[in-house]
Design a protein around this motif. Sequence first.
Motif, PDB file in Angstrom:
ATOM      1  N   HIS A  42     -58.976 -40.331 -71.701  1.00  0.00           N
ATOM      2  CA  HIS A  42     -58.351 -39.116 -72.174  1.00  0.00           C
ATOM      3  C   HIS A  42     -56.794 -39.165 -71.824  1.00  0.00           C
ATOM      4  CE1 HIS A  42     -62.688 -38.190 -72.222  1.00  0.00           C
ATOM      5  NE2 HIS A  42     -62.104 -37.263 -73.333  1.00  0.00           N
ATOM      6  N   GLY A  43     -56.260 -40.469 -71.812  1.00  0.00           N
ATOM      7  CA  GLY A  43     -54.870 -40.494 -71.592  1.00  0.00           C
ATOM      8  C   GLY A  43     -54.230 -40.564 -70.391  1.00  0.00           C
ATOM      9  N   GLY A  84     -60.830 -45.059 -75.853  1.00  0.00           N
ATOM     10  CA  GLY A  84     -59.378 -44.519 -75.905  1.00  0.00           C
ATOM     11  C   GLY A  84     -58.588 -45.306 -76.681  1.00  0.00           C
TER      12      GLY A  84
END
Length: 189
Positions: A54-55, A135
């Motif tokens: 999620h970054g 991702g």
Amino acid sequence: MGRAGNIMRRWLPLAAVITLLCGLVYLAVQQQLRHYADDPQIQLAEDAAYALEHGASIESQVPEGGVAIERSSAPFITVFDDRGGVVRSSGLLHGRLRELPAGVIEYVRKRGTDRITWQPERGVRIAAIIVRYGGARPGFVLAGRSLREIERRESAVAVQAGIAWVVTLAASLAVAALAEMLIPGTRAI
């Protein structure tokens, strides 16, 4: 049949049951200890993989090299790129990064996760969890820690089970002998 034969006839079935039960108790406790060895790593690997997917930055998830895995019991995290190359690790072996054995990354790529016992060198055994993450920049997270303390506990349990086995065998032999003296020649149940 003589007295010694009657004692053995009474005792051998008990000895077999005692041996089986002591072995099962040891196996159950040993397996429980080994499964507990994975507990902190499961959370560490899953949380880091989720954050990276999620970054989050790798640096925010993996402090740089503070755990000497050849002597420390502290958990560590290693991030691998999508090809399986080490990107960053908080665990070092003699000050160096360690690659995983061939095939581990491909297995996790297909299955999503794996729990392994990793022995990067003789005398260093690691309980490790490996999780794949997706991702923008997919890869793998390994969380591991030394099995040294767990293996010491397993050894202690083996000694305790062995002592219990010998004492119980001796006590059951004494009971079988006493039964033969009090009630000679009766059949064992």
